[in-house]
Motif scaffolding. Structure first.
Motif, PDB file in Angstrom:
ATOM      1  N   ASN A   1       0.892  -1.133  -0.111  1.00 22.14           N
ATOM      2  CA  ASN A   1       0.059  -0.036   0.085  1.00 22.14           C
ATOM      3  C   ASN A   1       1.053   1.134   0.063  1.00 22.14           C
ATOM      4  OD1 ASN A   1      -2.249   1.516   0.097  1.00 22.14           O
ATOM      5  ND2 ASN A   1      -2.743   0.821   2.256  1.00 22.14           N
ATOM      6  N   PHE A   2       0.453   2.394  -0.176  1.00 20.96           N
ATOM      7  CA  PHE A   2       0.996   3.605  -0.005  1.00 20.96           C
ATOM      8  C   PHE A   2       0.243   4.714   0.567  1.00 20.96           C
ATOM      9  CE2 PHE A   2      -0.210   3.373  -4.250  1.00 20.96           C
ATOM     10  CZ  PHE A   2      -0.985   4.600  -4.713  1.00 20.96           C
ATOM     11  N   THR A   3       0.812   5.800   1.154  1.00 27.03           N
ATOM     12  CA  THR A   3       0.098   6.911   1.924  1.00 27.03           C
ATOM     13  C   THR A   3       0.294   7.790   0.835  1.00 27.03           C
ATOM     14  OG1 THR A   3       1.900   8.002   2.781  1.00 27.03           O
ATOM     15  CG2 THR A   3       0.629   5.974   4.031  1.00 27.03           C
TER      16      THR A   3
END
Ligand SMILES: *[C@@H]1O[C@H](CO)[C@@H](O)[C@H](O)[C@H]1NC(C)=O
Ligand SMILES: *[C@@H]1O[C@H](CO)[C@@H](O)[C@H](O)[C@H]1NC(C)=O
Ligand SMILES: *[C@@H]1O[C@H](CO)[C@@H](O)[C@H](O)[C@H]1NC(C)=O
Length: 460
Positions: free
Chosen positions: A227-229
């Motif tokens: 995932n990534f922010t």
């Protein structure tokens, strides 16, 4: 003895052994400072099981060199056997064939206390494998890898023999389905294989055969999701399973290092074997995302997850897994990769080519990917079965999105027995490909006869 009974017996005997999916991992063999990989590819001895389809079992060909049982041919591995020779009898063979070869197991492997695994990338379809007369493996479904720790069956520092019986017969209870028919010909009665799918039923040892070593306690499986922010921090959520058992009083720790694609270290995390298990989250600042081909100037970006399993008394095991950081999502109207809408341009492919059939071939794969990119495609479906892991590696590296299909084609007769095997084929596929960034979708079947009344409950 009819071919039906004989083939059914090999398939049935195998299927009773694989009704539940093993919980062990099936990581691709990669050499490291703690692992050696030895290929058993090359020319193997080969014989059709004729004229009596059961002759190989009756004469126990697994007890001796195949060349001592009668005339053998030389057959390349990996390859389908059908189109290598000019003989129509080999091309159209229905039933069992036998392969064998010998190899050395180095004495140094025993001295270092290694485990030795034997791993087949795929055999179509049912396979039984002996090492030095010991039955070590049974596997039924084609296009998928299988393996076993064979340390106890090896003769170190000496010559060893491996024998493989392969059955290409498809029945109502195999994945995919087919049926046998008895027909009369000018040469007398004959059994032929029929099936409704529109590609040739290639058979044989289709992908590489490897021996690989690990320490006694070893990395058995890894699960990764990413995932990534919004501010560009990549998140790698990992979980590591080990195989073998710890001695009492012995401690275990696992360090995870993330390397970028220039092999520069981004992050190290150390975890120990507490109740949480060997799992956690790694954050990468300014992460480079995995993008499909033509959606970014650097498509297919891969990090390496370097996993080091250390114990108090044993040598460390090291395994390196390529990881792409990306997310996938759906709305009612769009498919999103890294929150951007993506349009799939691509194909349903096949693995076939002349001479080698479904045999894995790097030159062919390289050419196919070059064609895919040349024509401006960014995706394909692995119609109608799982493709070689080496082919999937290219997809990860070049940013080609994959619809990953299990080997169920044209399913027509829905039964509980078939359902079990169908689930096994999907479970084995997902276990193999779960960490691949290229895989955006799983396909559970191609063109099933879903208008049949039993189809509904079957697919539920
Ligand atoms: C991924 O990260 C986003 C942004 O931080 C968050 O909203 C989302 O829930 C996360 N998804 C998963 C599956 O963890
Ligand atoms: C990491 O993955 C595990 C297992 O899939 C899940 O239970 C957990 O919520 C994930 N953690 C985060 C922060 O996404
Ligand atoms: C294992 O860890 C425990 C707790 O830290 C420690 O007391 C013990 O000495 C360690 N055992 C070995 C063999 O190092």
């Amino acid at each position: 003895m009819s071919a039906i009974m004989r083939s059914a017996s090999l398939v049935v005997c195998i299927s009773t052994l694989v009704t539940c999916v093993s919980t062990a991992g099936i990581l691709y063999p990669r050499e490291s400072e703690s692992r050696e990989v030895k290929s058993l590819d090359g020319m193997w001895n080969f014989r059709l099981s004729l004229p009596d389809p059961l002759v190989g079992f009756k004469e126990r060909w697994y007890m001796k060199d195949l060349s001592k049982t009668g005339p053998v041919m030389q057959m390349p591995v990996p390859s389908s056997y059908n189109d290598v020779m000019v003989d129509k009898k080999i091309r159209d063979h229905v039933g069992l064939v036998w392969y064998d070869r010998s190899f050395f197991a180095p004495e140094s492997w025993r001295q270092q206390g290694y485990r030795v695994f034997l791993r087949f990338g795929s055999v179509n379809y049912a396979a039984q494998v002996w090492v030095n007369t010991h039955l070590v493996l049974n596997h039924e479904i084609g296009h998928l890898p299988f393996q076993r720790d064979i340390t106890a069956n090896l003769k170190f520092g000496r010559l060893n023999r491996i024998t493989v019986a392969v059955d290409n017969v498809l029945l109502e209870t195999t994945v995919p389905q087919g049926s046998l028919q008895n027909i009369s010909t000018n040469d007398g009665p004959k059994t032929i294989q029929t099936y409704t799918f529109d590609f040739f039923n290639y058979a044989g040892i289709h992908r590489s055969v490897f021996l690989y070593t690990t320490p006694i306690l070893y990395i058995d499986d890894v699960d990764v999701t990413t995932n990534f922010t919004e501010d560009g921090v990549g998140i790698i959520n990992y979980s590591v399973k080990y195989g073998g058992s710890l001695n009492s009083g012995e401690n275990l720790s696992c360090s995870i290092t993330v390397l970028n694609n220039e092999n520069v270290r981004e992050k190290i995390t150390v975890i120990t074997n507490d109740e949480e298990g060997l799992s956690g989250i790694i954050k990468i600042e300014n992460a480079k995302l995995w993008w499909p081909y033509l959606m970014h100037e650097e498509p297919g970006y891969l990090y390496t997850l370097e996993i080091r399993l250390s114990t108090t008394w044993n040598v460390d095991d090291v395994y390196r897994l390529p990881v792409g950081i990306r997310t996938i999502k759906w709305t009612n109207t769009e498919f999103l990769i890294n929150n951007k809408p993506a349009y799939l341009r691509g194909f349903g492919r096949h693995e076939d080519s002349d001479i080698r059939g479904k045999g894995m071939d790097y030159a062919l794969v390289t050419r196919d990917y070059d064609l895919i990119k040349w024509v401006g495609a960014n995706s394909y479906r692995t119609s109608h079965y799982p493709y070689a892991e080496e082919i999937m590696d290219f997809a990860d590296r070049h940013g080609i999105m994959i619809v990953d299909e299990c080997p169920s084609v044209d399913t027509d007769h829905f039964s509980d027995k078939l359902l079990k095997k169908h689930i096994t084929s999907l479970a084995e596929l997902i276990k193999r490909d779960k960490n691949r960034p290229s895989v955006i979708m799983w396909s559970i079947a191609n063109e099933p006869r879903s208008d049949h009344k039993d189809a509904d409950s079957y697919f539920k």
